[in-house]
Write a protein that holds these residues in place. Structure first.
Motif: not given
Length: 211
Positions: A70-77
């Protein structure tokens, strides 16, 4: 946003199951959107034209094998969107993890797909040029392609066709061979970064003949 450590530049595989993924042409196609750059499952599915669930199934398997991270994580809604990336920029697969029993088989395994692609492309062009192809034993002792009796195919400026498949056996000393190799690589570098509208396949091979 959560970020993980950067991937290693080179990873040596020790699991034959991981090696099988990268040795399989179809599996590599699925893996390619994540190789050397982050991608979400949804973005990879769009790039591949495949269902997201099919991509996700493979991503989870590749994670277990250590091929993806996992390179990075985003939070969307309120949802966590993970961006996956290959665990290395390069993977080294020891011969012992391949089907090849010796170095000869290993080279054939590596080159065979490209040679088949080259042959198929040559046939497509040749069939447009003539329907009467055959072989001719030339006076200098070689079997060459010909479009009819005495009509040896010549890839030259006069033909205005790009169709070249040529073997030659120059007699060189070591320093001349090194210069020849350098000049070939210089030409490849000059034209290999072209941005034209047609993709060509070019295979270079230069080695001293075994006694």
């Amino acid at each position: 946003m959560q970020r993980t450590a950067s991937p290693a530049e080179v990873v040596t595989l020790s699991d034959v199951r991981a090696a099988q993924v990268l040795l399989d042409r179809e599996a590599r196609t699925w893996f390619r959107p994540f190789f050397g750059r982050p991608s979400t499952v949804a973005d990879a599915a769009r790039a591949l034209g495949r269902p997201a669930n099919s991509v996700l199934y493979r991503v989870r398997a590749w994670q277990r094998l250590g091929l993806l991270t996992v390179a990075h994580e985003d939070r969307r809604r309120g949802r966590v969107i993970r961006h996956y990336r290959s665990a290395a920029d390069h993977f080294f697969i020891p011969q012992a993890l391949t089907p090849a029993r010796d170095l000869t088989e290993l080279l054939r395994m590596i080159n065979a797909p490209y040679l088949e692609l080259s042959y198929a492309s040559q046939v497509a062009v040749a069939q447009r040029l003539s329907t009467e192809w055959g072989v001719q034993f030339a006076h200098w002792g070689e079997v060459v392609g010909a479009t009819g009796p005495g009509q040896i195919w010549q890839a030259d400026a006069a033909s205005q066709q790009v169709l070249l498949d040529h073997f030659c056996f120059p007699q060189l000393d070591h320093q001349d061979a090194l210069r020849f190799q350098t000049e070939l690589l210089t030409l490849l570098g000059r034209y290999g970064q072209g941005t034209g509208n047609t993709t060509y396949i070019c295979h270079l091979s230069l080695v001293a003949l075994t006694k």
